[in-house]
Design an enzyme around this catalytic site. Sequence first.
Site, PDB file in Angstrom:
ATOM      1  N   HIS A  28       0.818  -1.223   0.000  1.00 15.17           N
ATOM      2  CA  HIS A  28       0.000   0.000   0.000  1.00 15.17           C
ATOM      3  C   HIS A  28       0.852   1.275   0.000  1.00 15.17           C
ATOM      4  CE1 HIS A  28       0.473  -0.052   4.428  1.00 15.17           C
ATOM      5  NE2 HIS A  28       0.154   1.218   4.392  1.00 15.17           N
TER       6      HIS A  28
ATOM      7  N   LYS B 131       0.393   5.519  -1.925  1.00 17.14           N
ATOM      8  CA  LYS B 131       0.354   6.804  -1.218  1.00 17.14           C
ATOM      9  C   LYS B 131       0.722   7.922  -2.189  1.00 17.14           C
ATOM     10  CE  LYS B 131       1.616   4.969   3.342  1.00 17.14           C
ATOM     11  NZ  LYS B 131       0.667   5.376   4.353  1.00 17.14           N
TER      12      LYS B 131
ATOM     13  N   ASP C  80       7.601  -7.565   8.114  1.00 12.12           N
ATOM     14  CA  ASP C  80       6.379  -6.760   8.046  1.00 12.12           C
ATOM     15  C   ASP C  80       6.605  -5.438   7.298  1.00 12.12           C
ATOM     16  OD1 ASP C  80       3.628  -6.209   8.824  1.00 12.12           O
ATOM     17  OD2 ASP C  80       4.425  -4.745  10.248  1.00 12.12           O
TER      18      ASP C  80
ATOM     19  N   HIS D 296       7.632  -2.399   2.338  1.00 11.07           N
ATOM     20  CA  HIS D 296       7.449  -0.948   2.240  1.00 11.07           C
ATOM     21  C   HIS D 296       8.786  -0.190   2.105  1.00 11.07           C
ATOM     22  CE1 HIS D 296       3.435  -1.923   3.208  1.00 11.07           C
ATOM     23  NE2 HIS D 296       3.516  -1.875   4.517  1.00 11.07           N
TER      24      HIS D 296
ATOM     25  N   LYS E  52       5.086   9.427  15.195  1.00 16.37           N
ATOM     26  CA  LYS E  52       4.736   8.748  13.945  1.00 16.37           C
ATOM     27  C   LYS E  52       5.226   9.611  12.794  1.00 16.37           C
ATOM     28  CE  LYS E  52       0.790   7.186  11.167  1.00 16.37           C
ATOM     29  NZ  LYS E  52       1.265   5.884  10.730  1.00 16.37           N
TER      30      LYS E  52
HETATM   31  C1  BG6 Z   1       1.360  -2.512   7.308  1.00 15.70           C
HETATM   32  C2  BG6 Z   1       2.040  -3.240   8.429  1.00 15.70           C
HETATM   33  O1  BG6 Z   1       1.688  -3.074   6.067  1.00 15.70           O
HETATM   34  O2  BG6 Z   1       1.762  -1.149   7.323  1.00 15.70           O
HETATM   35  C3  BG6 Z   1       1.710  -2.608   9.759  1.00 15.70           C
HETATM   36  O3  BG6 Z   1       1.623  -4.599   8.437  1.00 15.70           O
HETATM   37  C4  BG6 Z   1       2.036  -1.125   9.738  1.00 15.70           C
HETATM   38  O4  BG6 Z   1       2.413  -3.240  10.823  1.00 15.70           O
HETATM   39  C5  BG6 Z   1       1.413  -0.461   8.519  1.00 15.70           C
HETATM   40  O5  BG6 Z   1       1.506  -0.553  10.921  1.00 15.70           O
HETATM   41  C6  BG6 Z   1       1.893   0.970   8.371  1.00 15.70           C
HETATM   42  O6  BG6 Z   1       1.170   1.600   7.345  1.00 15.70           O
HETATM   43  P1  BG6 Z   1       0.921   3.167   7.338  1.00 15.70           P
HETATM   44  O7  BG6 Z   1       0.225   3.421   6.054  1.00 15.70           O
HETATM   45  O8  BG6 Z   1       0.094   3.455   8.556  1.00 15.70           O
HETATM   46  O9  BG6 Z   1       2.278   3.800   7.432  1.00 15.70           O
END
Ligand code: BG6
Length: 480
Positions: free
Chosen positions: A174, A178, A231, A236, A341
């Site tokens: 995902h 973004k 994960d 990512h 965050k």
């Molecule tokens: C997910 C992970 O793919 O991405 C999670 O499994 C993580 O552990 C999340 O919290 C983070 O996504 P974002 O879009 O909130 O940065």
Amino acid sequence: MSIPCDMLVFGGTGDLALHKLLPALYHLHRAGRLHVDTRILALARSAHSRSAYQALAERHCRAQVARNDFDNETWASFAARLDYFAMDASQSADFGRLGKRLGEDHERVRIYYLATAPDLFEDIASHLKIARLAGPKARIVLEKPIGHSLQSAQAINAAIGAVFDESRVFRIDHYLGKETVQNLMALRFANALFEPIWRAGHIDHVQISVCETLGVENRGAYYEKAGAMRDMIQNHLLQLLCLVAMEAPVRFDAESVRNEKVKILEALKPITGLDVQDKTVRGQYTAGKIGGQEVPAYYFEKNVDNDSDTETFVAVQAEIDNWRWAGVPFYLRTGKRLGHKTSEILIQFKPVPHQLFGGGEANRLLIRLQPEERISLQLMGKSPGKGMHLQPVELDLNLADAFHKQRRWDAYERLLLDVIEGDSTLFMRRDEVEAAWNWVDPIIKGWHQHYQSPRPYPAGSDGPEQASNLLERHERQWME
Ligand code: BG6
């Protein structure tokens, strides 16, 4: 408007479906992006009537969607598309029942979204084939992580590939959906400014940080087997690294973009043997405070072992062995229960070759994905008054403001629409996923071989101090 289709969501009562997929589909519906004849069918084991499932979905959508974007009338028309079917995805017979429920229309595009654990992927694909539900119009969407190692990813990819050809497989990450991540491509390839200096001669190092304040929530059982490496880093962070480092693709289409990304993954210098201790840091959070609130240690989270050896934090010094990037470290860092965050990419340029004014900092470009989307370039300026006293100043672009506060699409909205339109540019190809595992596997193996247990760090901190050492020994610092 897109084509009519059936969107079938396996794992329909899970977190991903309720927190992300249904709200994203609701937004697409509200924006008129779903064909009137598109249906959504959630699939899971528990028994729910259609109306009970709609009520469950409504509760979650209300919580996820901004108040101004949610209204009863739109919800009612969205709910009319939404249905539920109870089945056990591990049971072949249940797919026969599903087929009957879907009806005979083999011309209709069916999208199977596997929002389930990866150990179900192979079974689901083969059951779909046996039940003749995987015809040429069917597509499959796989959520990361694809497997837990190179070998398991290859097995999954082979099993899926035996049923769906690659053009119909959408491996979702995902982060690629973004807006700011796509903006990174626009910044690099739609502006002439950066390209000449986007290379080893001018860039000192790159930092990619995805820091979270959240813990593992109710995903302990999954996370115990995954950890931060599988994960987050395997997918990512490596995808972000690819977008920073790749060459300009010849066209903005699926094959051209993915060809360039895979070259970067294949050029990652392997981290093996003693380098694992030298170039990686694992951490695990202990009790601490986030936003003034006490939070428990990772090993006290639900479904987590009391003596868990799973990492909730990773920092890695990666290197890319190619002409453009030789010798430039890419520091990757991700962790849960950190003090803030933020997701950001920092490009740290080298200092000017000759310090004319006696000092000054090197330029840096910060691309922030979260919490706000912003691109800022730090330059040196002269502070007012007599004398040439330098001071860092920022050219700061807030993307939400720049685009007049238009609602920013959530990553899943964009990606779901791409699946419906059959565009796989922002999805991972099979060889990309495997190349990423190929780099990650030896690190995980090295941790176990050298008994490299996670270093404790208090929740609410910046992670274990060893992560700072990773940079400080080269006189660098994490961007705070
Ligand atoms: C997910 C992970 O793919 O991405 C999670 O499994 C993580 O552990 C999340 O919290 C983070 O996504 P974002 O879009 O909130 O940065």
